[in-house]
Design an enzyme around this catalytic site. Structure first.
Site, mmCIF file in Angstrom:
data_model
loop_
_atom_site.group_PDB
_atom_site.id
_atom_site.type_symbol
_atom_site.label_atom_id
_atom_site.label_comp_id
_atom_site.label_asym_id
_atom_site.label_seq_id
_atom_site.Cartn_x
_atom_site.Cartn_y
_atom_site.Cartn_z
ATOM 1 N N CYS A 11 0.868 -1.188 0.000
ATOM 2 C CA CYS A 11 0.000 0.000 0.000
ATOM 3 C C CYS A 11 0.893 1.223 0.000
ATOM 4 O O CYS A 11 1.777 1.347 0.857
ATOM 5 C CB CYS A 11 -0.915 -0.001 1.232
ATOM 6 S SG CYS A 11 -1.939 1.490 1.373
ATOM 7 N N CYS A 14 -0.137 6.389 1.654
ATOM 8 C CA CYS A 14 0.515 7.443 2.437
ATOM 9 C C CYS A 14 1.755 7.910 1.673
ATOM 10 O O CYS A 14 2.882 7.481 1.947
ATOM 11 C CB CYS A 14 0.880 6.922 3.823
ATOM 12 S SG CYS A 14 -0.547 6.561 4.858
ATOM 13 N N GLN A 211 -15.612 14.778 9.287
ATOM 14 C CA GLN A 211 -14.169 14.772 9.083
ATOM 15 C C GLN A 211 -13.550 13.509 9.667
ATOM 16 O O GLN A 211 -13.975 13.021 10.716
ATOM 17 C CB GLN A 211 -13.545 16.007 9.752
ATOM 18 C CG GLN A 211 -14.042 17.326 9.201
ATOM 19 C CD GLN A 211 -13.399 17.685 7.874
ATOM 20 O OE1 GLN A 211 -12.657 16.895 7.293
ATOM 21 N NE2 GLN A 211 -13.681 18.878 7.368
ATOM 22 N N GLU A 261 -27.813 22.555 3.959
ATOM 23 C CA GLU A 261 -27.162 21.323 3.517
ATOM 24 C C GLU A 261 -28.115 20.563 2.609
ATOM 25 O O GLU A 261 -29.303 20.454 2.894
ATOM 26 C CB GLU A 261 -26.785 20.469 4.734
ATOM 27 C CG GLU A 261 -26.365 19.055 4.435
ATOM 28 C CD GLU A 261 -25.143 18.974 3.530
ATOM 29 O OE1 GLU A 261 -25.173 18.145 2.588
ATOM 30 O OE2 GLU A 261 -24.176 19.726 3.748
ATOM 31 N N CYS A 335 -10.829 22.158 1.776
ATOM 32 C CA CYS A 335 -9.976 20.971 1.693
ATOM 33 C C CYS A 335 -9.205 20.960 0.384
ATOM 34 O O CYS A 335 -8.556 19.963 0.056
ATOM 35 C CB CYS A 335 -10.804 19.694 1.838
ATOM 36 S SG CYS A 335 -12.063 19.490 0.556
#
Length: 379
Positions: A11, A14, A211, A261, A335
């Site tokens: 993986c 990251c 989050q 929303e 973000c």
């Protein structure tokens, strides 16, 4: 942070793992400053740091393998499962829960979905941990065929994981890279996972957004509350409010707050939180943020607007409306600093005065940035 999955090339999600954490954060702030142009008068507050590991409150696990030996993790290039249940990013509660959930997959005979063969039932396991250690578990299935078996095994699941509060089935029948479908079947009496942040308790329903980094999310809400309190508006909008995180943190006596929303589930959660907290001045509306604003004359805008859009940003229509409005301040939580910079350029009279990078996503290039805008006359 050391990761045996990364070292074995199983993986590489990251991407910044080899980079020391202090350098990661410094690079993110440089990136953001460059995009925003670091204009004169903009004060940068110290970045909010995160734990380097065990910070994720949500596990999004692709299920593959077999009933007897399921893998929980990701798929390799050939569509076969790579088990990542020992991922160091997951919170301690998630880390402990995943092996027990793998046993539930076997016990309930939930056949993992085989992507290359296009057969099987169980596509994903989505698990969220609250600050109090309670869990929400969602089984993403291709059909409702296994729902009865899951109901039968619910007592065994709760015996293995006593902190489970909400269990649901999400139905996603299509063969495409979509995490979840529209239909949700809640199997427990409780339908919401309470997320307690400081003095505010948010209610998270199965399809609601929250989050993934609880400590940094709490810091983000505190920063917005401090900016709003200093501006002392009598009226506030929270656009793209989700389950009401910003709105509920800035609500209080003498202040009318409206959260907007598009998700009706999220609005129901926000309304429940406001009712429990006795916040009579906080109201929530199910609507698309830009459409809601455009139905209001700019001179009828509130004193302050909070925006927390998805990665695409608020876009030219809403930016143009804010630019023309009477709002004295805007708190923009982003973000994606690329779309943030584009949106700020469309609002020249709303000048950035304070900004703060919040490292919501350690070990990756992603981050959150909050900016306080104040209205100035454009020469």
């Amino acid at each position: 942070m050391q990761c045996h999955y990364y070292d074995a090339a199983l993986c590489r999600s990251c991407t910044l793992l080899p980079t020391p954490y202090a350098e990661q954060v410094a690079g993110k702030e440089r990136h953001c400053r460059t995009l925003l142009g670091d204009p004169a008068g903009l004060a940068w507050l110290p970045p909010v740091l995160s734990p380097e590991a065990r910070f994720r409150n949500k596990a999004k696990m692709v299920v593959a393998g077999t009933v007897q030996q399921p893998t929980l993790g990701i798929l390799d290039a050939d569509g076969h499962g790579v088990d990542l249940r020992d991922c160091a990013l997951h919170s301690p509660g998630l880390h402990a829960a995943l092996p027990a959930l793998a046993r539930v997959v076997t016990g309930a005979a939930l056949t993992p979905y085989d992507v290359p063969a296009r057969r099987g039932e169980l596509k994903h396991l989505l698990v969220t941990e609250s600050p109090d250690g309670e869990l929400m578990v969602r089984f993403v299935l291709r059909s409702t065929e296994a729902v009865a078996r899951l109901r039968k095994h619910l007592p065994a699941l709760r015996a293995a994981l006593p902190r489970v509060r909400v269990v649901s089935v999400n139905v996603q029948p299509e063969h495409k890279a979509v995490l979840e479908g529209e239909r949700e079947i809640v199997l427990t009496a409780d339908e919401t996972l309470p997320m307690r942040l400081d003095a505010v308790t948010l209610h998270l329903r199965p399809q609601s957004f929250f989050q993934t980094n609880t400590p940094v999310a709490a810091a983000l809400y505190r920063q917005a509350r401090d900016w709003v309190d200093a501006a002392a508006p009598s009226s506030v909008w929270d656009l793209y409010c989700g389950v009401g995180g910003f709105a509920l943190h800035v609500a209080g006596p003498g202040r009318d707050v409206v959260g907007v929303e598009v998700s009706t589930e999220a609005v129901a959660s926000a309304q429940l939180s406001a009712s429990e907290a006795g916040l009579a001045g906080a109201a929530f509306v199910a609507d698309e943020a830009t459409a809601f604003a455009l139905r209001t004359q700019p001179h009828e805008a509130p004193d302050l607007v909070v925006v927390n859009p998805p990665r695409r940003g608020i876009g030219p229509e809403l930016a143009g409306w804010l630019e023309a409005s009477r709002a004295r301040h805007v708190v923009y939580s982003s973000c994606n600093a690329v779309t943030l910079a584009r949106d700020l350029a469309a609002m020249p009279s709303l000048v950035p005065v304070q900004a703060r990078v919040l490292d919501m996503f350690p070990q990756t290039s992603h981050y959150e940035v909050a900016v306080l805008l104040a209205r100035h006359a454009v020469p």
